[in-house]
Design a protein around this motif. Structure first.
Motif, PDB file in Angstrom:
ATOM      1  N   UNK A   1      36.947 -11.971  56.200  1.00  0.00           N
ATOM      2  CA  UNK A   1      36.811 -10.517  56.168  1.00  0.00           C
ATOM      3  C   UNK A   1      38.199  -9.932  56.429  1.00  0.00           C
ATOM      4  N   UNK A   2      38.878  -9.518  55.372  1.00  0.00           N
ATOM      5  CA  UNK A   2      40.267  -9.073  55.469  1.00  0.00           C
ATOM      6  C   UNK A   2      40.335  -7.548  55.505  1.00  0.00           C
ATOM      7  N   UNK A   3      41.124  -7.024  56.421  1.00  0.00           N
ATOM      8  CA  UNK A   3      41.394  -5.594  56.463  1.00  0.00           C
ATOM      9  C   UNK A   3      42.862  -5.383  56.148  1.00  0.00           C
ATOM     10  N   UNK A   4      43.155  -4.896  54.957  1.00  0.00           N
ATOM     11  CA  UNK A   4      44.544  -4.679  54.545  1.00  0.00           C
ATOM     12  C   UNK A   4      45.146  -3.472  55.260  1.00  0.00           C
ATOM     13  N   UNK A   5      46.456  -3.464  55.465  1.00  0.00           N
ATOM     14  CA  UNK A   5      47.118  -2.279  56.027  1.00  0.00           C
ATOM     15  C   UNK A   5      46.923  -1.067  55.117  1.00  0.00           C
TER      16      UNK A   5
ATOM     17  N   UNK B   1      53.639 -21.171  48.759  1.00  0.00           N
ATOM     18  CA  UNK B   1      53.874 -19.753  48.478  1.00  0.00           C
ATOM     19  C   UNK B   1      52.588 -19.084  48.039  1.00  0.00           C
ATOM     20  N   UNK B   2      52.356 -17.879  48.556  1.00  0.00           N
ATOM     21  CA  UNK B   2      51.180 -17.113  48.127  1.00  0.00           C
ATOM     22  C   UNK B   2      51.455 -16.471  46.779  1.00  0.00           C
ATOM     23  N   UNK B   3      50.533 -16.708  45.844  1.00  0.00           N
ATOM     24  CA  UNK B   3      50.645 -16.157  44.499  1.00  0.00           C
ATOM     25  C   UNK B   3      49.461 -15.244  44.255  1.00  0.00           C
ATOM     26  N   UNK B   4      49.727 -14.083  43.666  1.00  0.00           N
ATOM     27  CA  UNK B   4      48.643 -13.177  43.293  1.00  0.00           C
ATOM     28  C   UNK B   4      48.220 -13.456  41.863  1.00  0.00           C
ATOM     29  N   UNK B   5      46.952 -13.225  41.589  1.00  0.00           N
ATOM     30  CA  UNK B   5      46.388 -13.510  40.267  1.00  0.00           C
ATOM     31  C   UNK B   5      47.166 -12.858  39.126  1.00  0.00           C
ATOM     32  N   UNK B   6      47.694 -11.658  39.364  1.00  0.00           N
ATOM     33  CA  UNK B   6      48.350 -10.932  38.289  1.00  0.00           C
ATOM     34  C   UNK B   6      49.767 -11.442  38.016  1.00  0.00           C
ATOM     35  N   UNK B   7      50.277 -12.327  38.887  1.00  0.00           N
ATOM     36  CA  UNK B   7      51.616 -12.873  38.693  1.00  0.00           C
ATOM     37  C   UNK B   7      51.620 -14.152  37.862  1.00  0.00           C
ATOM     38  N   UNK B   8      50.452 -14.664  37.553  1.00  0.00           N
ATOM     39  CA  UNK B   8      50.370 -15.943  36.864  1.00  0.00           C
ATOM     40  C   UNK B   8      50.429 -15.757  35.343  1.00  0.00           C
ATOM     41  N   UNK B   9      51.000 -16.730  34.631  1.00  0.00           N
ATOM     42  CA  UNK B   9      50.999 -16.626  33.162  1.00  0.00           C
ATOM     43  C   UNK B   9      49.576 -16.626  32.594  1.00  0.00           C
TER      44      UNK B   9
ATOM     45  N   UNK C   1      51.279 -14.192  56.688  1.00  0.00           N
ATOM     46  CA  UNK C   1      51.203 -14.236  58.148  1.00  0.00           C
ATOM     47  C   UNK C   1      49.753 -14.353  58.611  1.00  0.00           C
ATOM     48  N   UNK C   2      48.835 -13.629  57.951  1.00  0.00           N
ATOM     49  CA  UNK C   2      47.412 -13.750  58.271  1.00  0.00           C
ATOM     50  C   UNK C   2      46.960 -15.198  58.120  1.00  0.00           C
ATOM     51  N   UNK C   3      47.396 -15.823  57.041  1.00  0.00           N
ATOM     52  CA  UNK C   3      47.011 -17.206  56.784  1.00  0.00           C
ATOM     53  C   UNK C   3      47.638 -18.155  57.796  1.00  0.00           C
ATOM     54  N   UNK C   4      48.907 -17.931  58.114  1.00  0.00           N
ATOM     55  CA  UNK C   4      49.590 -18.783  59.099  1.00  0.00           C
ATOM     56  C   UNK C   4      48.953 -18.662  60.469  1.00  0.00           C
TER      57      UNK C   4
ATOM     58  N   UNK D   1      57.002  -2.043  44.685  1.00  0.00           N
ATOM     59  CA  UNK D   1      56.409  -0.938  45.446  1.00  0.00           C
ATOM     60  C   UNK D   1      55.647  -1.394  46.682  1.00  0.00           C
ATOM     61  N   UNK D   2      55.466  -2.694  46.823  1.00  0.00           N
ATOM     62  CA  UNK D   2      54.753  -3.169  48.018  1.00  0.00           C
ATOM     63  C   UNK D   2      54.088  -4.517  47.853  1.00  0.00           C
ATOM     64  N   UNK D   3      53.983  -5.001  46.616  1.00  0.00           N
ATOM     65  CA  UNK D   3      53.308  -6.272  46.392  1.00  0.00           C
ATOM     66  C   UNK D   3      53.955  -7.432  47.125  1.00  0.00           C
ATOM     67  N   UNK D   4      55.302  -7.466  47.107  1.00  0.00           N
ATOM     68  CA  UNK D   4      56.001  -8.547  47.799  1.00  0.00           C
ATOM     69  C   UNK D   4      55.830  -8.443  49.310  1.00  0.00           C
ATOM     70  N   UNK D   5      55.834  -7.216  49.831  1.00  0.00           N
ATOM     71  CA  UNK D   5      55.628  -7.035  51.272  1.00  0.00           C
ATOM     72  C   UNK D   5      54.182  -7.372  51.648  1.00  0.00           C
ATOM     73  N   UNK D   6      53.249  -7.037  50.768  1.00  0.00           N
ATOM     74  CA  UNK D   6      51.850  -7.372  51.020  1.00  0.00           C
ATOM     75  C   UNK D   6      51.664  -8.893  51.020  1.00  0.00           C
ATOM     76  N   UNK D   7      52.401  -9.583  50.163  1.00  0.00           N
ATOM     77  CA  UNK D   7      52.354 -11.045  50.128  1.00  0.00           C
ATOM     78  C   UNK D   7      52.768 -11.620  51.494  1.00  0.00           C
TER      79      UNK D   7
END
Length: 562
Positions: free
Chosen positions: A500-504, A296-304, A552-555, A541-547
Motif C-alpha cells: 500500500x504505497x502513498x506517493x508524495x 535500478x528501478x525502471x518505470x514501465x514507460x521507460x522500456x522499449x 528508498x521505500x524498497x530499500x 519534471x520529477x520522474x527521476x526524483x520519484x524513482x
C-alpha cells in the motif's frame, strides 16, 4: 442480466466508469466493484509498511474447509464453482452470532437508488449477524468528494468504505489519522476468533496495512491480470478463424475479418492487450509500474517494450481493422450491442464481461457464444504478465470506536466474508429465499424486491477469497477460472506488488495526461516521437526524483512480492 454471479473482480475503474451500462449491470448483479489507482499524501504519511515490519502485523492464515470448490485456486486464480445450487445442502460457516446487539453506522458508496433503511434484507442480515447496522449510502459517482468532506470533519461514521480509486488527495492521510489499528483484534492468532476472516489470503491483508498498522478489512481479488480479449467464438467456429498466438497472427486475422462495406471490423482498441503482448509492466496502479532490474528501478514507460506495444496498437488503427466507435476512446458507447450484432468480433475488457455478455444474449440469441482468448507474446512464445493488486476496496473502523463497536464490526465482516456455498454467503449476496430470490433448477434469480434491496451494501465490508460461481452458465465459470490459471502460470509480481504505497503529494499530477497521450498515439493523432518527448519531460519534471523516492521505500521495507 440475472444476478447469479460471484465475480472475482468487476471492471477496473478505467473500464467500469467507461460504461454506465456496465455499472448498472454490476449493481444489479451485486458484483464486487474492484479497481485501483495511485494515491498521494502529505510528506508525514509517505511510504509504506512491508517486508519484515509487515509480517508481525498480518493475521494468521487458516484455510476455510467448510466448502470445497469444484475448481481449486491455482496460479493465483479464483476458486470456481460449477455445480447447481442446492439450498438444502448449504453449509454454516458462522454457527453462533458473534455480534452483541450494538449499533454500527457504515458509510459506503452506492450505485443506484438506495433502499429504505428498514427493508427486509437489512433486517435479515442484522438478525443473522447480531448487530444493528445502519447504512449511510452515498452516491458512488460522487463518493470521493463526500468522502473527503466527511473525513475532514469530526463526524466520522463507525465504519467507512474506501475504494482504491478514491485514495487520492488527502484521503490516504485521513485513513491513517482517522481509523483504528485492527492489529490487536486480528494480527497473528487473534484472527482465529473470526474464521472467515482468517481464511482471507495473506496478500489481501498485506494490502490492508496503512501507515504501519493493519487498518483495512479487504475485499480480496485474484492477482492475475483481469483484462481478457473476448471474442465471438460462434462466428470464429463458423468462419474457421484460428485464435491468434502472436501479434503478426492477430494482424493477419484482423485484416481477414474486416470488411468495412459489410459493417464488420475485427476489434476495438487493443492497447490493453498490446501491453501484455510485449511484457509491459502493469498500468493498473502507479506503484505496479516500477520494478527493480539489475539494481535500478525502471518505470514501465521507460522500456522499449512500452513503445513497441503502442506502435502495434497504432498499426491496428492505421490498418482500418478497428471499429470506428473506438475512435471515441473513453466516450465510446457500450460495446455490448454491436458485439452482439457482429460488427466487431474481438474486444478487451474485464473478465466479468465474459459472463455478463453471455447472459445478455442467452434468450434472444442462443447461437451467440463469447469466449476469452489466451494472452499471447508478440513473438508467439509464452507471455510475460504482471500481477495486479490482491485487494482494492477496504472498510475502515473509526479510531474513536469502543472495543464493543470494533467487535461488532468484525462480526459483520466475518459474515460477509463467508465462502460461496454457505448460508451466510447466500444471505449476504442474495437475501431471503422467496422474498429476494427464487431458485429454479439450481439457479438463483433475484426477484424485483431483491434487485431493489440486495445491492452493494454488506458485500462492501469484507469478502471471501476471490470466487467465480455461475450456476446458470457453469461452462463460463470453468472457462474463466481455467483462463486465470493458464495466465497465472505466466504472471510475475513486480517490486511493489501487494504494498500500500502513498506517493508524495508533489508528484500527484506528474502523469495526469499519460493515458490521453497513449490514446492519441494509438489513434495516430500523435507520433511515437511525441511520446518519447513526453517521457523525457516526465523524467526531468520529477520522474527521476520519484524513482529515487521509490528506491528508498524498497530499500527500507523490502518487497512483498514472492
Amino acid at each position: 442480466m440475472t444476478p447469479n454471479a460471484a465475480s472475482p473482480s468487476a471492471p477496473s475503474r478505467r473500464s467500469f466508469l467507461a460504461s454506465s451500462a456496465v455499472a448498472a449491470a454490476a449493481v444489479a448483479g451485486g458484483m464486487p466493484l474492484l479497481a485501483a489507482c495511485g494515491g498521494s499524501d502529505t510528506k508525514s504519511r509517505e511510504g509504506t509498511t512491508s517486508g519484515k515490519d509487515a509480517k508481525k502485523l498480518l493475521p494468521a492464515y487458516v484455510a476455510n474447509n467448510v466448502v470445497t470448490p469444484d475448481i481449486p485456486a491455482k496460479n493465483g486464480s479464483a476458486v470456481g464453482f460449477t455445480a447447481r445450487l442446492d439450498l438444502a445442502g448449504l453449509k454454516t460457516s458462522v454457527p453462533a452470532k458473534l455480534g452483541k446487539g450494538g449499533k454500527v453506522t457504515i458509510m459506503s458508496p452506492f450505485w443506484g437508488s438506495p433502499p429504505k433503511s428498514d427493508n427486509a434484507y437489512y433486517r435479515a442480515m442484522n438478525d443473522l449477524i447480531g448487530v444493528d447496522v445502519r447504512w449511510q449510502n452515498q452516491d458512488g459517482n460522487t463518493y470521493e468528494q463526500k468522502l473527503g468532506a466527511v473525513l475532514a470533519s469530526s463526524d466520522v461514521p463507525d465504519v467507512v468504505v474506501v475504494p482504491g480509486w478514491n485514495m487520492n488527495g488527502k484521503i490516504p492521510n485521513a485513513v491513517i489519522s482517522k481509523f483504528a489499528d485492527l492489529g490487536p483484534y486480528l494480527s497473528g492468532d487473534a484472527v482465529k476468533q473470526y474464521p472467515n476472516l482468517a481464511a482471507i489470503p495473506t496478500d489481501a491483508w498485506q494490502r490492508s496495512i496503512f501507515g504501519g498498522a493493519l487498518r483495512g478489512l479487504p475485499m480480496p481479488a485474484s492477482y492475475v491480470p483481469n483484462i481478457v480479449p473476448l471474442y465471438r467464438k460462434d462466428i470464429f467456429d463458423k468462419e474457421g478463424y484460428e485464435v491468434p498466438r502472436s501479434t503478426d497472427e492477430f494482424m493477419a486475422l484482423a485484416k481477414e475479418i474486416t470488411n468495412a462495406r459489410a459493417k464488420r471490423w475485427a476489434c476495438l482498441d487493443m492497447k490493453w492487450i498490446a501491453f501484455p503482448a510485449f511484457g509491459v509492466l502493469s498500468g493498473a496502479e502507479k506503484p505496479l509500474g516500477w520494478n527493480l532490474v539489475d539494481g535500478k528501478l525502471i518505470n514501465r514507460i521507460e522500456t522499449p517494450e512500452y513503445l513497441e506495444a503502442l506502435e502495434w496498437a497504432r498499426k491496428l488503427f492505421a490498418a482500418g481493422v478497428v471499429h470506428p466507435d473506438a475512435e471515441f476512446g473513453k466516450n465510446a458507447p457500450d460495446p455490448g450491442p454491436k458485439f452482439a450484432k457482429g460488427e466487431f468480433l474481438i474486444y478487451a475488457n474485464d473478465l466479468s464481461q465474459w459472463w455478463s455478455r453471455t447472459t445478455e444474449q442467452a434468450v434472444q440469441n442462443p447461437q451467440f457464444k463469447v469466449w476469452g482468448m489466451d494472452l499471447f507474446a508478440h513473438d508467439g512464445g509464452d507471455p510475460t504478465l504482471w500481477a495486479t493488486q490482491p485487494a482494492n476496496i477496504f472498510a475502515f473502523v473509526n479510531k474513536k470506536a469502543s472495543e464493543a463497536v470494533v467487535r461488532d464490526v468484525l462480526a459483520v465482516a466475518n459474515v460477509t466474508a463467508a465462502p460461496y456455498g454457505t448460508k451466510e454467503y447466500m444471505m449476504t449476496n442474495y437475501g431471503v429465499e422467496g422474498t429476494h430470490y427464487t431458485v429454479k433448477d439450481g439457479v438463483p434469480t433475484k426477484t424485483d424486491q431483491g434487485n431493489n434491496e440486495v445491492m452493494n451494501a454488506y458485500v462492501m465490508v469484507a469478502g471471501p477469497a476471490a470466487t467465480i460461481a455461475h450456476p446458470d452458465f457453469p461452462e463460463v465459470a470453468r472457462g474463466q477460472v481455467e483462463w486465470q490459471q493458464r495466465m497465472g502460470a505466466f504472471t510475475r509480481k513486480s517490486s511493489f506488488y501487494g504494498m500500500q504505497i502513498t506517493e508524495p503529494s508533489r508528484y500527484t499530477n506528474l502523469g495526469n495526461d499519460l493515458e490521453q497521450m497513449e490514446d492519441d498515439v494509438v489513434r495516430g493523432r500523435k507520433k511515437i516521437s511525441d511520446m518519447q518527448q513526453w517521457i523525457s519531460d516526465w523524467k526531468s519534471k520529477g520522474g527521476d526524483r520519484l524513482r529515487d523516492w521509490y528506491k528508498k521505500v524498497l530499500d527500507d521495507n523490502g518487497s512483498a512480492a514472492s
